[in-house]
Scaffold this motif. Structure first.
Motif, PDB file in Angstrom:
ATOM      1  N   GLY A 512       0.810  -1.207   0.000  1.00 54.86           N
ATOM      2  CA  GLY A 512       0.000   0.000   0.000  1.00 54.86           C
ATOM      3  C   GLY A 512       0.841   1.254   0.000  1.00 54.86           C
ATOM      4  O   GLY A 512       0.606   2.188  -0.776  1.00 54.86           O
ATOM      5  N   GLN A 513       1.850   1.304   0.854  1.00 55.69           N
ATOM      6  CA  GLN A 513       2.735   2.462   0.904  1.00 55.69           C
ATOM      7  C   GLN A 513       3.533   2.591  -0.381  1.00 55.69           C
ATOM      8  O   GLN A 513       3.742   3.687  -0.905  1.00 55.69           O
ATOM      9  CB  GLN A 513       3.687   2.338   2.099  1.00 55.69           C
ATOM     10  CG  GLN A 513       4.624   3.540   2.275  1.00 55.69           C
ATOM     11  CD  GLN A 513       3.888   4.792   2.683  1.00 55.69           C
ATOM     12  OE1 GLN A 513       3.004   4.749   3.524  1.00 55.69           O
ATOM     13  NE2 GLN A 513       4.240   5.919   2.081  1.00 55.69           N
ATOM     14  N   MET A 514       3.976   1.443  -0.905  1.00 58.20           N
ATOM     15  CA  MET A 514       4.779   1.464  -2.125  1.00 58.20           C
ATOM     16  C   MET A 514       3.994   2.018  -3.308  1.00 58.20           C
ATOM     17  O   MET A 514       4.494   2.860  -4.070  1.00 58.20           O
ATOM     18  CB  MET A 514       5.286   0.051  -2.424  1.00 58.20           C
ATOM     19  CG  MET A 514       6.262  -0.040  -3.579  1.00 58.20           C
ATOM     20  SD  MET A 514       5.444  -0.509  -5.111  1.00 58.20           S
ATOM     21  CE  MET A 514       4.912  -2.167  -4.710  1.00 58.20           C
ATOM     22  N   ILE A 515       2.740   1.582  -3.482  1.00 58.44           N
ATOM     23  CA  ILE A 515       1.935   2.056  -4.601  1.00 58.44           C
ATOM     24  C   ILE A 515       1.588   3.531  -4.449  1.00 58.44           C
ATOM     25  O   ILE A 515       1.615   4.296  -5.423  1.00 58.44           O
ATOM     26  CB  ILE A 515       0.651   1.209  -4.731  1.00 58.44           C
ATOM     27  CG1 ILE A 515       1.003  -0.157  -5.308  1.00 58.44           C
ATOM     28  CG2 ILE A 515      -0.383   1.894  -5.612  1.00 58.44           C
ATOM     29  CD1 ILE A 515       1.616  -0.106  -6.703  1.00 58.44           C
ATOM     30  N   ARG A 516       1.293   3.944  -3.235  1.00 55.58           N
ATOM     31  CA  ARG A 516       1.002   5.367  -3.008  1.00 55.58           C
ATOM     32  C   ARG A 516       2.211   6.224  -3.380  1.00 55.58           C
ATOM     33  O   ARG A 516       2.084   7.230  -4.094  1.00 55.58           O
ATOM     34  CB  ARG A 516       0.607   5.556  -1.548  1.00 55.58           C
ATOM     35  CG  ARG A 516       0.350   7.010  -1.156  1.00 55.58           C
ATOM     36  CD  ARG A 516       1.557   7.602  -0.452  1.00 55.58           C
ATOM     37  NE  ARG A 516       1.264   8.925   0.079  1.00 55.58           N
ATOM     38  CZ  ARG A 516       2.158   9.666   0.697  1.00 55.58           C
ATOM     39  NH1 ARG A 516       3.392   9.239   0.867  1.00 55.58           N
ATOM     40  NH2 ARG A 516       1.829  10.867   1.158  1.00 55.58           N
ATOM     41  N   ASP A 517       3.396   5.827  -2.930  1.00 50.22           N
ATOM     42  CA  ASP A 517       4.607   6.588  -3.256  1.00 50.22           C
ATOM     43  C   ASP A 517       4.915   6.524  -4.747  1.00 50.22           C
ATOM     44  O   ASP A 517       5.376   7.499  -5.350  1.00 50.22           O
ATOM     45  CB  ASP A 517       5.795   6.058  -2.454  1.00 50.22           C
ATOM     46  CG  ASP A 517       5.690   6.384  -0.973  1.00 50.22           C
ATOM     47  OD1 ASP A 517       4.861   7.236  -0.611  1.00 50.22           O
ATOM     48  OD2 ASP A 517       6.438   5.781  -0.175  1.00 50.22           O
ATOM     49  N   LEU A 518       4.674   5.373  -5.359  1.00 47.79           N
ATOM     50  CA  LEU A 518       4.935   5.211  -6.795  1.00 47.79           C
ATOM     51  C   LEU A 518       4.063   6.151  -7.620  1.00 47.79           C
ATOM     52  O   LEU A 518       4.548   6.813  -8.556  1.00 47.79           O
ATOM     53  CB  LEU A 518       4.683   3.756  -7.190  1.00 47.79           C
ATOM     54  CG  LEU A 518       4.926   3.333  -8.642  1.00 47.79           C
ATOM     55  CD1 LEU A 518       5.338   1.860  -8.695  1.00 47.79           C
ATOM     56  CD2 LEU A 518       3.699   3.541  -9.523  1.00 47.79           C
ATOM     57  N   LEU A 519       2.777   6.229  -7.298  1.00 45.19           N
ATOM     58  CA  LEU A 519       1.884   7.085  -8.073  1.00 45.19           C
ATOM     59  C   LEU A 519       2.227   8.559  -7.890  1.00 45.19           C
ATOM     60  O   LEU A 519       2.086   9.356  -8.822  1.00 45.19           O
ATOM     61  CB  LEU A 519       0.431   6.810  -7.680  1.00 45.19           C
ATOM     62  CG  LEU A 519      -0.096   5.430  -8.076  1.00 45.19           C
ATOM     63  CD1 LEU A 519      -1.500   5.204  -7.511  1.00 45.19           C
ATOM     64  CD2 LEU A 519      -0.103   5.255  -9.588  1.00 45.19           C
ATOM     65  N   ASN A 520       2.680   8.933  -6.705  1.00 42.66           N
ATOM     66  CA  ASN A 520       3.153  10.310  -6.526  1.00 42.66           C
ATOM     67  C   ASN A 520       4.418  10.565  -7.324  1.00 42.66           C
ATOM     68  O   ASN A 520       4.596  11.631  -7.911  1.00 42.66           O
ATOM     69  CB  ASN A 520       3.381  10.600  -5.041  1.00 42.66           C
ATOM     70  CG  ASN A 520       2.095  10.894  -4.292  1.00 42.66           C
ATOM     71  OD1 ASN A 520       1.166  11.481  -4.836  1.00 42.66           O
ATOM     72  ND2 ASN A 520       2.022  10.477  -3.041  1.00 42.66           N
ATOM     73  N   LEU A 521       5.314   9.585  -7.340  1.00 45.98           N
ATOM     74  CA  LEU A 521       6.538   9.706  -8.131  1.00 45.98           C
ATOM     75  C   LEU A 521       6.228   9.833  -9.616  1.00 45.98           C
ATOM     76  O   LEU A 521       6.914  10.546 -10.351  1.00 45.98           O
ATOM     77  CB  LEU A 521       7.421   8.472  -7.905  1.00 45.98           C
ATOM     78  CG  LEU A 521       8.678   8.603  -7.060  1.00 45.98           C
ATOM     79  CD1 LEU A 521       9.388   7.260  -6.973  1.00 45.98           C
ATOM     80  CD2 LEU A 521       9.618   9.645  -7.653  1.00 45.98           C
ATOM     81  N   ALA A 522       5.206   9.115 -10.072  1.00 42.37           N
ATOM     82  CA  ALA A 522       4.872   9.097 -11.501  1.00 42.37           C
ATOM     83  C   ALA A 522       4.549  10.490 -12.024  1.00 42.37           C
ATOM     84  O   ALA A 522       4.771  10.788 -13.194  1.00 42.37           O
ATOM     85  CB  ALA A 522       3.698   8.150 -11.751  1.00 42.37           C
ATOM     86  N   GLY A 523       4.027  11.354 -11.182  1.00 44.59           N
ATOM     87  CA  GLY A 523       3.786  12.738 -11.585  1.00 44.59           C
ATOM     88  C   GLY A 523       2.642  12.895 -12.569  1.00 44.59           C
ATOM     89  O   GLY A 523       2.820  13.482 -13.640  1.00 44.59           O
ATOM     90  N   PHE A 524       1.459  12.404 -12.218  1.00 43.00           N
ATOM     91  CA  PHE A 524       0.289  12.584 -13.082  1.00 43.00           C
ATOM     92  C   PHE A 524      -0.112  14.058 -13.092  1.00 43.00           C
ATOM     93  O   PHE A 524      -0.220  14.689 -12.042  1.00 43.00           O
ATOM     94  CB  PHE A 524      -0.880  11.745 -12.572  1.00 43.00           C
ATOM     95  CG  PHE A 524      -0.737  10.275 -12.844  1.00 43.00           C
ATOM     96  CD1 PHE A 524      -1.304   9.701 -13.973  1.00 43.00           C
ATOM     97  CD2 PHE A 524      -0.020   9.461 -11.977  1.00 43.00           C
ATOM     98  CE1 PHE A 524      -1.171   8.349 -14.225  1.00 43.00           C
ATOM     99  CE2 PHE A 524       0.123   8.106 -12.212  1.00 43.00           C
ATOM    100  CZ  PHE A 524      -0.449   7.541 -13.344  1.00 43.00           C
ATOM    101  N   VAL A 525      -0.342  14.595 -14.289  1.00 41.96           N
ATOM    102  CA  VAL A 525      -0.740  15.997 -14.409  1.00 41.96           C
ATOM    103  C   VAL A 525      -2.100  16.094 -15.076  1.00 41.96           C
ATOM    104  O   VAL A 525      -2.506  15.205 -15.840  1.00 41.96           O
ATOM    105  CB  VAL A 525       0.288  16.825 -15.211  1.00 41.96           C
ATOM    106  CG1 VAL A 525       1.644  16.811 -14.530  1.00 41.96           C
ATOM    107  CG2 VAL A 525       0.407  16.303 -16.643  1.00 41.96           C
ATOM    108  N   LEU A 526      -2.808  17.163 -14.770  1.00 39.31           N
ATOM    109  CA  LEU A 526      -4.104  17.424 -15.397  1.00 39.31           C
ATOM    110  C   LEU A 526      -3.872  18.070 -16.757  1.00 39.31           C
ATOM    111  O   LEU A 526      -3.228  19.117 -16.851  1.00 39.31           O
ATOM    112  CB  LEU A 526      -4.939  18.345 -14.517  1.00 39.31           C
ATOM    113  CG  LEU A 526      -5.478  17.744 -13.217  1.00 39.31           C
ATOM    114  CD1 LEU A 526      -6.038  18.845 -12.326  1.00 39.31           C
ATOM    115  CD2 LEU A 526      -6.524  16.691 -13.496  1.00 39.31           C
ATOM    116  N   PRO A 527      -4.388  17.478 -17.803  1.00 36.14           N
ATOM    117  CA  PRO A 527      -4.188  18.066 -19.135  1.00 36.14           C
ATOM    118  C   PRO A 527      -5.196  19.172 -19.391  1.00 36.14           C
ATOM    119  O   PRO A 527      -6.187  19.318 -18.671  1.00 36.14           O
ATOM    120  CB  PRO A 527      -4.440  16.876 -20.059  1.00 36.14           C
ATOM    121  CG  PRO A 527      -5.473  16.069 -19.331  1.00 36.14           C
ATOM    122  CD  PRO A 527      -5.152  16.225 -17.854  1.00 36.14           C
TER     123      PRO A 527
END
Length: 789
Positions: A512-527
């Motif tokens: 759970g912690q790993m996926i949360r940190d991974l998605l923050n690292l991924a840097g999703f932006v609003l287009p």
């Protein structure tokens, strides 16, 4: 295990004695449009999290639209149909389907172990809906309490919906929270863009995490921002639009298949020797290597061998043998020397599941999660030949050992008991035995970096062929590593879809912690909505051999031809040194180009969002790995040198980049006083034999004079007073082969133009290639032609 690489740093700004500190959750307090001297102090003790109104106000300045009432027809979980690839995920009381792969295909036959534990006897087998009108948080009913019992909803810490960049004029990213946090909602005009594409293999832990950030399921192919699904064949990546992210890279099967992993590591071993590449057991691929295997077999009659299908997972088809007659008739096969002297704990062998996350291949950025899993065989180990058929003794796969009546579960991430431990618990156990666990961790980092590099030429080439933007791909790898009796780490295999199923508090805590940190690292932006419409209307063929992919419709601003030419020539210059040394490479930071600043800003922003991940490439010691790349990469040189120079003083490096970003330099906005890189004086006056065409030198000189920038070179550390700057005068150019000019053009595609003071809603300011004048274009092309194969 603590690591210096995982310590967070606070960003302070010298000007005005102001400071900006990272929020514990990964957010920062400064608005993207603030000047360096106007950064505010963030303190959890006296400043409240951003409210929806304030978020809306900030977002209105980046043309995302104004908040409004959410329409009643907004899609919820119950409105999904079979046609949106999510019907199987949305039915209650249904087990997530097994991720089965066709072993006849190449790219779809990698080591996938996703859902390996999701069988009928799983502790968490039925699905339910959480917040059905707002999220895609589908989790197992029996795990709901485990994942949410920490605090009640009204006691959860409220977090802003966005993570603001460390730098002005850089797009914020979407924030993903933990189960103890409540993420604020964006205004409807922005929240309606939060769409996720479901797959039959999207793990519940991912659904739960994105649900907390108010994502909904997409019913279309063009409006989703993220997808966690199957790997697909490389041409299929053409269909991914510029605002979308898929959790795979094309070509990652080069390490995801056991046979390809061996071929690539064997190739590296032949080039660089066994001293550097001896961390993978000797292997033979049948039927091609039958004669070689027979010769090796006869030279060591008492050797045990482990036989594996090259594209299977979960222990399927694996057996340990010692007689030639025991070889299965089915082909293809991978036959590998068995590690018969593993390190044992309480008499049992074990392996490590290490989570490795790659956010980019060019430049290469690799992260290692600080925790993982230790998986034990459920029978005590014996080297006896009579025991070879006992899978509970020789295999460590959870999917195999959970079927043993002797198997003991472990719910405590700090406990050293049962047949599954947390990686941090293992480090504590070894430390109590007087073993230096830090040294083992450093060796693991080394083998991970080298393994990823072995796949780099293939993946990078396929990215240029089939992917519109580097932003669109990222990947989590599951490395299976075993320690031998000398505590040397051996890479057994690499999984491109590591299991994220969570059926115990131990799994939930780590994954759970790993996926949360991974998605923050991924840097999703609003287009921007206009980009979604434009992207969806542009044709994208999944067939054909054309390598020309559409660029962003917003790529209308262009840097001057002189700066574009200088940028291309700088890249070519640093890729063509016969015997590069540290002094030569260090000069790459003397004068930064817009592309340089953009890449460094992306790297530092990403680093600030890493959570419990540790970046292992680039790092202060990653220059040792540059020689292992099949082709030198300019941005790998740049980021490595940056880390060497600023790893001990992040504050100074970030402050430097902030000043450039405030001027919009990273987006291609260039002022008269901006730096303009030029060839060293000795190179400009050298003879034809030095490898630089006379025409390139003369045209380049004309371009500089025309722009009035002759001699007006700015040091990257002195931006106030123009001064002459010579970069390593006397250094001769080189003849090492580099990639075609297309590889340099690809990186230039990425600088975006935006209005100063306003964050551009694009991936950290990526830009398209400017249309330089024919004269200046010929300058760069002639120089690149001289160094290209």
């Amino acid at each position: 295990m603590a690591s210096a690489g995982t310590e967070h740093y606070s960003i302070g700004l010298r000007r005005g004695n102001s400071f900006k500190q990272r929020h514990p959750s990964g957010t920062v307090s400064a608005s993207p449009s603030e000047k360096p001297s106007e950064v505010k102090v963030w303190s959890q003790a006296h400043q409240q999290p951003l409210g929806v109104a304030e978020v809306a106000t900030r977002l209105s300045s980046v043309n995302l639209g104004q908040p409004g009432k959410e329409p009643e027809e907004a899609m919820d979980l119950n409105s999904c149909t079979k046609g949106d690839h999510s019907a199987t995920d949305l039915r209650p009381n249904q087990v997530e389907p097994e991720d089965t792969e066709d072993e006849d295909g190449l790219e779809d036959s990698c080591s996938h172990d996703e859902n390996e534990e999701e069988e009928g006897d799983s502790e968490c087998s039925s699905l339910s809906v959480v917040s059905p009108s707002e999220s895609v948080a589908l989790i197992s009913r029996n795990c709901v309490d485990l994942m949410t019992k920490s605090v009640s909803n009204h006691e959860k810490v409220v977090r802003p919906a966005l993570i603001y960049s460390l730098f002005p004029n850089v797009t914020p990213t979407i924030y993903f929270g933990t189960r103890d946090e409540r993420v604020e909602k964006l205004p409807w005009e922005q929240r309606r863009l939060l769409r996720w594409k479901m797959s039959t293999v999207t793990p519940n832990i991912v659904k739960q995490t994105i649900g907390r950030s108010h994502f909904k399921i997409s019913k279309r192919n063009d409006d989703w921002l993220g997808c966690w699904g199957h790997h697909m064949k490389s041409p299929g990546f053409r269909s991914i639009r510029e605002h979308q992210k898929l959790n795979h890279f094309p070509g990652s099967f080069q390490i995801g298949r056991k046979d390809r992993l061996w071929r690539n590591l064997s190739r590296m071993q032949s080039r660089f020797g066994k001293k550097e590449f001896s961390f993978f057991p000797q292997s033979f691929i049948l039927p091609q290597d039958s004669k070689l295997l027979r010769k090796a077999w006869e030279s060591s009659s008492r050797q045990k061998w482990i036989v594996k299908p090259p594209a299977s997972a979960r222990g399927i088809g694996i057996q340990v043998i010692h007689k030639w007659s025991q070889l299965p008739k089915r082909r293809p096969l991978l036959v590998q020397r068995y590690l018969h002297k593993p390190y044992l704990i309480s008499g049992s062998k074990f392996d490590l599941r290490i989570y490795v996350y790659v956010t980019s291949y060019d430049p290469l950025r690799i992260y290692l999660f600080s925790d993982g899993l230790v998986r034990f065989a459920s029978c005590k180990y014996s080297p006896s030949m009579k025991s070879l058929s006992n899978k509970f003794m020789h295999l460590t796969n959870y999917s195999v050992n959970k079927k043993n009546t002797e198997y003991q579960a472990n719910a405590d991430e700090t406990s050293c008991q049962g047949h599954k431990w947390a990686l941090k618990a293992l480090w504590n156990y070894l430390s109590q035995k007087g073993i230096n666990s830090d040294a083992i961790w450093e060796k693991i980092k080394d083998v991970v970096v080298k393994t990823i590099i072995s796949s780099e030429p293939y993946v990078t080439n396929l990215l240029k062929l089939y992917v519109r933007r580097p932003y669109s791909c990222h990947e989590l790898f599951g490395f299976d590593i075993m320690l031998d009796e000398n505590l040397k780490p051996w890479v057994l295999e690499v999984n491109i879809s590591p299991s994220l199923h969570s059926n115990s508090p131990l799994d939930i805590s780590i994954k759970g912690q790993m996926i949360r940190d991974l998605l923050n690292l991924a840097g999703f932006v609003l287009p921007n909505t206009e980009d979604i419409i434009s992207s969806s209307s542009s044709p994208s063929s999944s067939t054909g051999s054309s390598t020309s992919l559409p660029s962003s419709p917003r790529d209308k601003c262009q840097m001057t031809p002189e700066h574009f030419t200088a940028q291309k020539m700088k890249k070519a210059y640093y890729l063509t040194q016969k015997i590069p040394d540290q002094d030569f490479y260090a000069s790459v930071l003397d004068v930064l180009t817009p592309d340089d600043v953009r890449v460094l800003v992306e790297m530092e922003d990403e680093f600030s969002r890493r959570g419990q991940f540790e970046r292992i490439f680039p790092s202060r010691i990653s220059s040792r790995y540059l020689r292992f790349f099949e082709q030198p990469r300019y941005f790998n040189i740049l980021t490595t040198q940056w880390e060497q120079k600023y790893h001990g003083n992040k504050l100074k490096g970030v402050d430097l980049l902030r000043n450039w970003c405030y001027k919009g330099f990273h987006t291609g906005i260039v002022s008269d006083s901006a730096p303009l890189w030029s060839l060293p004086t000795s190179l400009m006056t050298a003879s034809k034999g030095d490898g630089t065409p006379n025409s390139a030198r003369s045209e380049y000189s004309k371009a500089r004079k025309k722009s009035g920038s002759e001699g007006n070179m700015l040091s990257s550390e002195d931006r106030s007073t123009p001064k002459s700057k010579k970069s390593q005068a006397g250094l001769s150019p080189i003849s090492r082969k580099t990639l075609s000019s297309r590889s340099n053009e690809n990186t230039s595609k990425q600088s975006k133009c935006s209005t100063p003071g306003l964050p551009a809603l694009k991936y950290s300011g990526q830009s398209s290639r400017p249309s330089a004048t024919s004269a200046s274009q010929s300058v760069a092309d002639s120089h690149l032609t001289a160094v290209s194969p």
